[in-house]
Design an enzyme around this catalytic site. Structure first.
Site, PDB file in Angstrom:
ATOM      1  N   GLU A  21       0.830  -1.245  -0.121  1.00 35.64           N
ATOM      2  CA  GLU A  21      -0.006  -0.013   0.016  1.00 35.64           C
ATOM      3  C   GLU A  21       0.798   1.267   0.032  1.00 35.64           C
ATOM      4  OE1 GLU A  21      -2.264   3.238   1.624  1.00 35.64           O
ATOM      5  OE2 GLU A  21      -0.328   2.469   2.437  1.00 35.64           O
ATOM      6  N   GLU A  22       1.888   1.254   0.888  1.00 34.82           N
ATOM      7  CA  GLU A  22       2.878   2.320   0.992  1.00 34.82           C
ATOM      8  C   GLU A  22       3.544   2.794  -0.374  1.00 34.82           C
ATOM      9  OE1 GLU A  22       2.762   4.322   3.473  1.00 34.82           O
ATOM     10  OE2 GLU A  22       1.981   3.052   5.214  1.00 34.82           O
ATOM     11  N   ASP A  62      -7.337   2.269   7.805  1.00 35.32           N
ATOM     12  CA  ASP A  62      -6.056   2.599   7.722  1.00 35.32           C
ATOM     13  C   ASP A  62      -5.986   3.539   8.847  1.00 35.32           C
ATOM     14  OD1 ASP A  62      -3.347   3.018   6.928  1.00 35.32           O
ATOM     15  OD2 ASP A  62      -3.869   2.930   5.100  1.00 35.32           O
TER      16      ASP A  62
HETATM   17 ZN   LIG Z   1      -1.281   3.269   5.908  1.00 32.05          ZN
END
Ligand SMILES: [Zn+2]
Length: 349
Positions: A205-206, A228
């Protein structure tokens, strides 16, 4: 709250593409509460819990943390790093870290800024902002010794233990281990439900919502809920209007971030359910930053999506701080959504 699980998740190491330690924790925790689990080629762990087979809901919680890989090892054994994810170099001074050697050894080391001693700097040099390229790593070994343990591309993660701090909890990468935690705890708390539920621990995701992009394509959900962290700038030096969220005020119901505008009817459903059940909540408008919700929303022909956030102070530092009660509120709202959102009408005129 199961603080020992949150601590274990926070202290585990897993940069984008190297989430295996996290996968094994999630697998262990969900094994007895879901019907099946699979891992796709992006490393997403997709856990499935059958409902009535009419509508599908996908949860996405990313497992990866911002970290580094070894880019270069010099003749004296000093290493330089390639970051994976958005570090602020100003937060990287005087850090300890672990270099995860290819044979599985965790080598403790320090991260240091390559600059002249302060009394030799010109005023011009002293004013320059730090850059990632100028940090190097020292694990106290010669290049020869290192050659037997570390290769280019090996994982490097910052080292910090997690602990309780007042009513809060501090640790590294609570972004997004607290999201993974919320997903696990909601799946355990789940009662009667009609939706087919896909609880997905996502990868990468990052560095651009990559795991969620392919998982959402595969699952093709009717409803998507990403979990998140979000900014929580409710401290000195930040204007009230720029706080985004406040620690302890409840789960963040995301109206927008830079990857998505949440589905308006799903936003309202989250607010209504929170009001009904007295779940503490706050509405979140995040001007910059994205979440897996954006990837789910734009998969295939588009999906009804939102992100539920855990407010996090000092985000993307090794001392991220969350409130225990905010995490509990997130678990409660997610559990309610899993049980009740099958009958909601999301049609737009
Ligand atoms: Zn995150």
């Amino acid at each position: 709250m199961n603080e020992s699980l949150l601590k274990e998740l926070s202290e585990a190491a897993g940069i984008p593409s190297r989430e295996e330690a996290l996968r094994s924790i999630v697998r262990r925790e969900l094994a007895s509460v879901v019907d099946s689990m699979e891992v796709d080629d992006m490393g997403n762990l997709i856990a499935f819990k059958k409902g009535r087979g009419q509508k599908k809901l996908m949860i996405a919680a990313h497992m990866d943390e911002i970290g580094f890989i070894v880019k270069h090892i010099d003749a004296r054994g000093f290493m330089s790093l390639q970051p994976l994810g958005g570090f602020d170099p100003r937060q990287l001074f005087a850090q300890r870290l672990h270099v995860h050697g290819y044979a599985g050894e965790r080598l403790p080391g320090v991260m240091t800024y390559n600059t002249k001693p302060a009394h030799l700097l010109t005023p011009e040099e002293a004013r320059q902002s730090p850059t990632i390229e100028k940090f190097f790593v020292d694990v106290g070994m010669s290049a020869e010794e290192l050659g037997e343990k570390v290769r280019i591309g090996d994982m490097v993660t910052l080292d910090r233990n997690a602990e309780r701090c007042g009513d809060n909890f501090i640790g590294k990468c609570l972004d997004n281990r607290v999201g993974v935690f919320v997903m696990i705890e909601a799946m355990k708390a789940l009662g009667e439900h009609e939706l087919d539920i896909y609880a997905v621990a996502t990868t990468q995701e990052e560095i651009g919502l990559r795991g969620a992009t392919t998982a959402a394509y595969a699952v093709n959900p009717d409803i998507g809920i990403a979990l998140d962290t979000t900014l929580c700038c409710d401290y000195p030096g930040s204007a009230d209007a720029d706080a985004v969220t406040r620690l302890g005020d409840g789960v963040g119901i995301k109206i927008m971030d830079s990857s998505m505008v949440s589905h308006p009817k799903l936003v309202n459903l989250c607010r209504d359910l929170s009001e009904r059940d007295d779940i503490p909540y706050q509405m979140e408008v995040l001007p910059r930053g994205g979440t897996d919700g954006g990837a789910i929303q734009r998969a295939r022909e588009g999906n009804v999506s939102i992100t539920l956030s855990v407010p996090t102070r000092y985000i993307h530092t090794v001392n991220e701080m969350i409130s225990i009660s905010d995490a509990e509120a997130a678990i409660q709202l997610l559990t309610t959504l899993l049980q009740e959102s099958h009958s909601a009408d999301f049609s737009l005129e």
